[in-house]
Design an enzyme around this catalytic site. Sequence first.
Site, PDB file in Angstrom:
ATOM      1  N   THR A   1       0.839  -1.543   0.526  1.00  0.00           N
ATOM      2  CA  THR A   1       0.096  -0.284   0.106  1.00  0.00           C
ATOM      3  C   THR A   1       0.841   1.375   0.066  1.00  0.00           C
ATOM      4  O   THR A   1       1.828   1.168   0.843  1.00  0.00           O
ATOM      5  CB  THR A   1      -0.826  -0.141   1.736  1.00  0.00           C
ATOM      6  OG1 THR A   1      -1.846  -1.386   1.572  1.00  0.00           O
ATOM      7  CG2 THR A   1      -1.623   1.554   1.479  1.00  0.00           C
TER       8      THR A   1
ATOM      9  N   ARG B   1     -13.576  -8.365   0.324  1.00  0.00           N
ATOM     10  CA  ARG B   1     -12.171  -8.404   1.092  1.00  0.00           C
ATOM     11  C   ARG B   1     -11.879  -7.091   1.040  1.00  0.00           C
ATOM     12  O   ARG B   1     -11.024  -6.283   0.445  1.00  0.00           O
ATOM     13  CB  ARG B   1     -10.955  -9.657   1.160  1.00  0.00           C
ATOM     14  CG  ARG B   1     -10.318  -9.456   1.506  1.00  0.00           C
ATOM     15  CD  ARG B   1      -9.244  -8.734   1.736  1.00  0.00           C
ATOM     16  NE  ARG B   1      -8.343  -8.118   2.159  1.00  0.00           N
ATOM     17  CZ  ARG B   1      -6.932  -7.451   3.021  1.00  0.00           C
ATOM     18  NH1 ARG B   1      -6.993  -6.292   1.769  1.00  0.00           N
ATOM     19  NH2 ARG B   1      -6.121  -7.568   3.649  1.00  0.00           N
ATOM     20  N   VAL B   2     -12.511  -6.582   2.756  1.00  0.00           N
ATOM     21  CA  VAL B   2     -11.498  -5.244   2.859  1.00  0.00           C
ATOM     22  C   VAL B   2     -10.344  -5.086   3.964  1.00  0.00           C
ATOM     23  O   VAL B   2     -10.747  -5.785   4.917  1.00  0.00           O
ATOM     24  CB  VAL B   2     -12.615  -4.022   3.179  1.00  0.00           C
ATOM     25  CG1 VAL B   2     -12.079  -2.676   3.260  1.00  0.00           C
ATOM     26  CG2 VAL B   2     -13.444  -3.784   1.956  1.00  0.00           C
ATOM     27  N   GLY B   3      -8.632  -4.715   2.986  1.00  0.00           N
ATOM     28  CA  GLY B   3      -7.791  -4.682   4.407  1.00  0.00           C
ATOM     29  C   GLY B   3      -8.311  -3.778   5.370  1.00  0.00           C
ATOM     30  O   GLY B   3      -8.747  -3.041   5.527  1.00  0.00           O
ATOM     31  N   ASP B   4      -7.355  -3.396   5.989  1.00  0.00           N
ATOM     32  CA  ASP B   4      -6.356  -2.293   6.497  1.00  0.00           C
ATOM     33  C   ASP B   4      -6.419  -1.197   6.377  1.00  0.00           C
ATOM     34  O   ASP B   4      -7.151   0.044   6.321  1.00  0.00           O
ATOM     35  CB  ASP B   4      -5.404  -2.676   7.380  1.00  0.00           C
ATOM     36  CG  ASP B   4      -4.625  -2.269   6.849  1.00  0.00           C
ATOM     37  OD1 ASP B   4      -4.248  -3.157   5.929  1.00  0.00           O
ATOM     38  OD2 ASP B   4      -3.585  -1.993   7.193  1.00  0.00           O
TER      39      ASP B   4
ATOM     40  N   THR C   1       1.526  -1.014   6.717  1.00  0.00           N
ATOM     41  CA  THR C   1       1.266  -1.787   5.580  1.00  0.00           C
ATOM     42  C   THR C   1       1.662  -3.414   5.363  1.00  0.00           C
ATOM     43  O   THR C   1       2.022  -4.197   6.368  1.00  0.00           O
ATOM     44  CB  THR C   1       2.021  -1.684   4.537  1.00  0.00           C
ATOM     45  OG1 THR C   1       1.500  -1.918   2.225  1.00  0.00           O
ATOM     46  CG2 THR C   1       3.412  -1.561   4.329  1.00  0.00           C
ATOM     47  N   GLY C   2       0.710  -4.033   4.299  1.00  0.00           N
ATOM     48  CA  GLY C   2       1.426  -5.523   4.724  1.00  0.00           C
ATOM     49  C   GLY C   2      -0.046  -6.409   5.283  1.00  0.00           C
ATOM     50  O   GLY C   2      -1.176  -5.549   4.475  1.00  0.00           O
TER      51      GLY C   2
ATOM     52  N   GLY D   1      -3.321  -6.980   5.914  1.00  0.00           N
ATOM     53  CA  GLY D   1      -4.036  -6.247   6.443  1.00  0.00           C
ATOM     54  C   GLY D   1      -5.053  -6.362   8.006  1.00  0.00           C
ATOM     55  O   GLY D   1      -5.429  -6.236   8.884  1.00  0.00           O
TER      56      GLY D   1
HETATM   57  N1  ASP Z   1      -2.533  -3.781   4.313  1.00  0.00           N
HETATM   58  C1  ASP Z   1      -3.358  -4.163   2.023  1.00  0.00           C
HETATM   59  C2  ASP Z   1      -4.433  -5.287   2.309  1.00  0.00           C
HETATM   60  O1  ASP Z   1      -4.145  -5.263   3.560  1.00  0.00           O
HETATM   61  C3  ASP Z   1      -2.269  -4.669   1.451  1.00  0.00           C
HETATM   62  C4  ASP Z   1      -0.238  -3.916   1.962  1.00  0.00           C
HETATM   63  O2  ASP Z   1      -0.404  -2.734   1.630  1.00  0.00           O
HETATM   64  O3  ASP Z   1       0.261  -4.881   1.608  1.00  0.00           O
HETATM   65  O4  ASP Z   1      -5.027  -5.207   1.760  1.00  0.00           O
END
Ligand code: ASP
Length: 304
Positions: free
Chosen positions: A160, A188-191, A211-212, A214
């Site tokens: 992100t 699906r929705v992440g963080d 990031t990562g 979520g």
């Molecule tokens: N955090 C983002 C999500 O889970 C993905 C990412 O930042 O790698 O949608």
Amino acid sequence: MPEPIVIATWPFGKIAVTVASKLLMQGKPALDAAIAGAQAVEDDPNVRSVGYGGLADGIGRVTLDACVMDGKTLQCGAVAGVEHIRHVAALAKVVMEKTPHIFLVGEGAKWFALQNGFPLETLNTPESVAEWEKNRPKDRKPLTHPGSKEMGDPSKSHDTVTVLARDKDGNLGGVCTTSGLGYKLPGRVGDSPIIGAGLYVDNLAGAAGGTGVGEEIIRVTGSFFITEQIRAGKSAQEACEIAVQRVNATAVRRGVHPARVAFLALDPKGNPGAACTMMTDFKYAVARGDKIELLQAKELGPKM
Ligand code: ASP
């Protein structure tokens, strides 16, 4: 007068901080500069995890998530699961400014975008479609376990851009924008668009973003957790490290370590910090005026 600073996730964060820093030097507000920086990444088809050219979900649809937050007023806006609209960070700001709400999703967010003059467009590029086809899970089904190895190299299927800025008036602003995890389950929705998880900004407590994977960031309310650590007296660096340790501890408890997560933060005076879990190899860009650097975040394994 406060010295402007802007930081952003990953090597492509350099694109964002380059644009944002110029605007900060001209005296533009932190939030506007951060959004312009994030938008430059949304526009770049070579960044395969944000905006135009972003990676699609498990059935081939590019759906974007974003949020923005103003540290002076605590005003914020967010959109999630938005198809066919490229500039979702700017859209989140319009939600913030023109509605009594904070968060619009899916079709409603898209209609709102159209009503406010955002063009409808396809976000796929020939390259993003080819990459999606090449790396898709072997069983051809959407992901069931976020960040799992089902999709080959997970480090290639997400990331992100989170941009945190402090302007000449000492105000903080932040933005988070992403296409989320590649091959995610539809819906699906992440963080990233969740205020408190992917982003939190308060002039009195600092700015933080993640990031990562979520799901792991939502589980610990990562960004709010970091700003509250700073509010309680920790440095931005210490706060990011404490948040990574919290992610590590929850991942170990659930038997899913290592969780790939990274955080970055700015304290109210503009001092940056960043940390990540093991094997995340998290780099972030920092701009102070014309000086732009790419820094490596500290990696932390679980405390046994
Ligand atoms: N955090 C983002 C999500 O889970 C993905 C990412 O930042 O790698 O949608």
